[in-house]
Design an enzyme around this catalytic site. Structure first.
Site, PDB file in Angstrom:
ATOM      1  N   SER A 185       1.647 -12.420  -9.631  1.00  0.00           N
ATOM      2  CA  SER A 185       1.318 -13.812  -9.873  1.00  0.00           C
ATOM      3  C   SER A 185       1.469 -14.639  -8.598  1.00  0.00           C
ATOM      4  O   SER A 185       0.811 -14.353  -7.596  1.00  0.00           O
ATOM      5  CB  SER A 185       2.206 -14.345 -10.999  1.00  0.00           C
ATOM      6  OG  SER A 185       1.801 -15.613 -11.414  1.00  0.00           O
ATOM      7  N   HIS A 186       2.357 -15.646  -8.575  1.00  0.00           N
ATOM      8  CA  HIS A 186       2.549 -16.440  -7.366  1.00  0.00           C
ATOM      9  C   HIS A 186       3.219 -15.622  -6.267  1.00  0.00           C
ATOM     10  O   HIS A 186       3.253 -16.045  -5.108  1.00  0.00           O
ATOM     11  CB  HIS A 186       3.390 -17.681  -7.692  1.00  0.00           C
ATOM     12  CG  HIS A 186       3.224 -18.787  -6.705  1.00  0.00           C
ATOM     13  ND1 HIS A 186       3.939 -19.964  -6.767  1.00  0.00           N
ATOM     14  CD2 HIS A 186       2.427 -18.911  -5.611  1.00  0.00           C
ATOM     15  CE1 HIS A 186       3.593 -20.758  -5.772  1.00  0.00           C
ATOM     16  NE2 HIS A 186       2.677 -20.148  -5.051  1.00  0.00           N
TER      17      HIS A 186
ATOM     18  N   ASP B  80      -5.935 -12.847 -18.105  1.00  0.00           N
ATOM     19  CA  ASP B  80      -4.711 -12.295 -18.686  1.00  0.00           C
ATOM     20  C   ASP B  80      -3.906 -13.389 -19.381  1.00  0.00           C
ATOM     21  O   ASP B  80      -2.737 -13.207 -19.697  1.00  0.00           O
ATOM     22  CB  ASP B  80      -3.864 -11.592 -17.619  1.00  0.00           C
ATOM     23  CG  ASP B  80      -3.343 -12.536 -16.540  1.00  0.00           C
ATOM     24  OD1 ASP B  80      -3.578 -13.761 -16.637  1.00  0.00           O
ATOM     25  OD2 ASP B  80      -2.691 -12.053 -15.591  1.00  0.00           O
TER      26      ASP B  80
ATOM     27  N   HIS C 192      -0.454 -11.546 -18.823  1.00  0.00           N
ATOM     28  CA  HIS C 192       0.228 -11.865 -17.567  1.00  0.00           C
ATOM     29  C   HIS C 192       1.677 -11.388 -17.550  1.00  0.00           C
ATOM     30  O   HIS C 192       2.204 -11.057 -16.486  1.00  0.00           O
ATOM     31  CB  HIS C 192       0.172 -13.376 -17.334  1.00  0.00           C
ATOM     32  CG  HIS C 192       0.439 -13.778 -15.926  1.00  0.00           C
ATOM     33  ND1 HIS C 192      -0.439 -13.518 -14.890  1.00  0.00           N
ATOM     34  CD2 HIS C 192       1.499 -14.415 -15.345  1.00  0.00           C
ATOM     35  CE1 HIS C 192       0.048 -13.987 -13.755  1.00  0.00           C
ATOM     36  NE2 HIS C 192       1.240 -14.526 -14.007  1.00  0.00           N
TER      37      HIS C 192
ATOM     38  N   ASP D  67       2.826  -8.791 -19.601  1.00  0.00           N
ATOM     39  CA  ASP D  67       2.789  -7.327 -19.722  1.00  0.00           C
ATOM     40  C   ASP D  67       2.716  -6.657 -18.354  1.00  0.00           C
ATOM     41  O   ASP D  67       3.248  -5.559 -18.163  1.00  0.00           O
ATOM     42  CB  ASP D  67       1.563  -6.876 -20.523  1.00  0.00           C
ATOM     43  CG  ASP D  67       1.583  -7.348 -21.958  1.00  0.00           C
ATOM     44  OD1 ASP D  67       2.667  -7.725 -22.455  1.00  0.00           O
ATOM     45  OD2 ASP D  67       0.510  -7.342 -22.586  1.00  0.00           O
TER      46      ASP D  67
END
Length: 330
Positions: free
Chosen positions: A127-128, A274, A296, A298
């Site tokens: 992610s980020h 997601d 996201h 998972d």
């Protein structure tokens, strides 16, 4: 067959040593305060034994390990360590700009290089954490062997765009400071419980993940970024290999409370996603796959491994990536 045999047993496609020759290793939890042992594992395989250490970078709202008990990368560092990898779980601020979080990761990578004596590291960000690992690769290219983004927000998220538009609305100056203060306070507590004391800035983090914020970041760090969103990017840039993968599922396990969050946020995203990151926005470098049946949470085996029973385990995906890096001599 006797356990004292030193021959390798081939199980499920993995080379597994006999228990008699097994060793013990630990993975490390790191922050600016240094690294500490995250847990010991019995090493019975060299399947994930990369040449360089693997360093994880958490996403927005993330942490390393709360109270040393609950790991953001649930079950993943343990599995990689058991399969021979040298693993370091870094800790960035749960909420802050891509540049601030990237600088925090950079400091930890330098610590890890000093601790291990390794020439380079393999960076993996969720992610980020995707922009975080790209930041380090951009500023320290000779010390990075590979960058892997898992649902990295390369081109931003419509969810961030929508929230940013609310911040910029007439009620934004009234509500935004109150809500952001609450978010910052909560994640300050989360950070302290996981052994770090970074300041939190949810508004800066939000701005970084908008389409506009991501475009500005991509202009500074274009390595591996596709020219067109749904294409693949350069597999190698500045001598660093770039990889990515992501998911396109939302509702995967009714017992997982996170599904209800991404079920709501997915309504803000046109097309496949997601639940937080659009399919094409996850593209960076060599796209391994962008449509796993995972949402996201998972993708990092959250929450507590409550994923769909009908999809590939995220633990398996990370182990396969470690082997891919090993095969590439990284």
């Amino acid at each position: 067959m006797k356990l004292t045999l030193s021959a390798l047993l081939i199980t499920g496609g993995l080379a597994v040593t006999s228990l008699a020759s097994a060793t013990t290793a630990t993975f490390q939890l790191c922050s600016t305060a240094g690294c500490r042992t995250g847990g010991s594992q019995t090493v019975t395989s060299t399947y994930a034994q990369t040449k360089y250490p693997i360093v994880f970078a958490n996403g927005m709202g993330g942490f390393s390990s709360i109270a040393g008990i609950y790991n953001y990368w649930y079950g993943i560092p343990e599995n990689l360590t058991a399969n021979g990898a040298s693993v370091f779980v870094s800790q960035e601020a749960s909420f802050n700009s891509s540049e601030v979080r990237g600088e925090q990761l950079l400091n930890q990578v330098q610590q890890i290089l000093a601790i291990t004596g390794a020439a380079k590291v393999n960076l993996i960000g969720h992610s980020h954490g995707g922009p975080s690992v790209r930041y380090v690769a951009g500023l320290l290219p000779t010390k990075v062997a590979s960058v892997t983004a898992v649902a990295g927000v390369t081109f931003g998220s419509p969810v961030a765009d929508t929230v940013q538009s609310l911040v910029n609305s007439p009620v934004g100056p009234i509500l935004a400071p109150v809500i952001s203060a609450g978010v910052n306070a909560f994640f300050t507590i989360v950070g302290v419980s996981s052994g770090q004391y970074y300041s939190q800035d949810s508004l800066a983090g939000l701005s970084s993940l908008t389409s506009k914020g991501s475009a500005a970041f991509n202009a500074k760090f274009p390595q591996g970024v596709p020219t067109n969103q749904c294409d693949q990017g350069a597999a190698v840039a500045n001598g660093i290999r770039y990889y990515s993968w992501g998911g396109t599922a939302v509702w995967t396990n009714v017992l997982n409370p996170a599904d209800y969050l991404v079920g709501a946020t997915s309504l803000l995203i046109p097309g496949a996603s997601d639940g937080l990151v659009p399919r094409c926005s996850s593209h960076l470098g060599q796209v391994i796959r962008d449509d796993y049946y995972q949402n996201h949470f998972d993708e990092v085996n959250q929450v507590a491994g409550l994923i769909s029973p009908f999809t590939t385990s995220p633990v398996t995906l990370f182990r396969l990536q470690a082997n891919r890096l090993k095969t590439a001599g990284l």
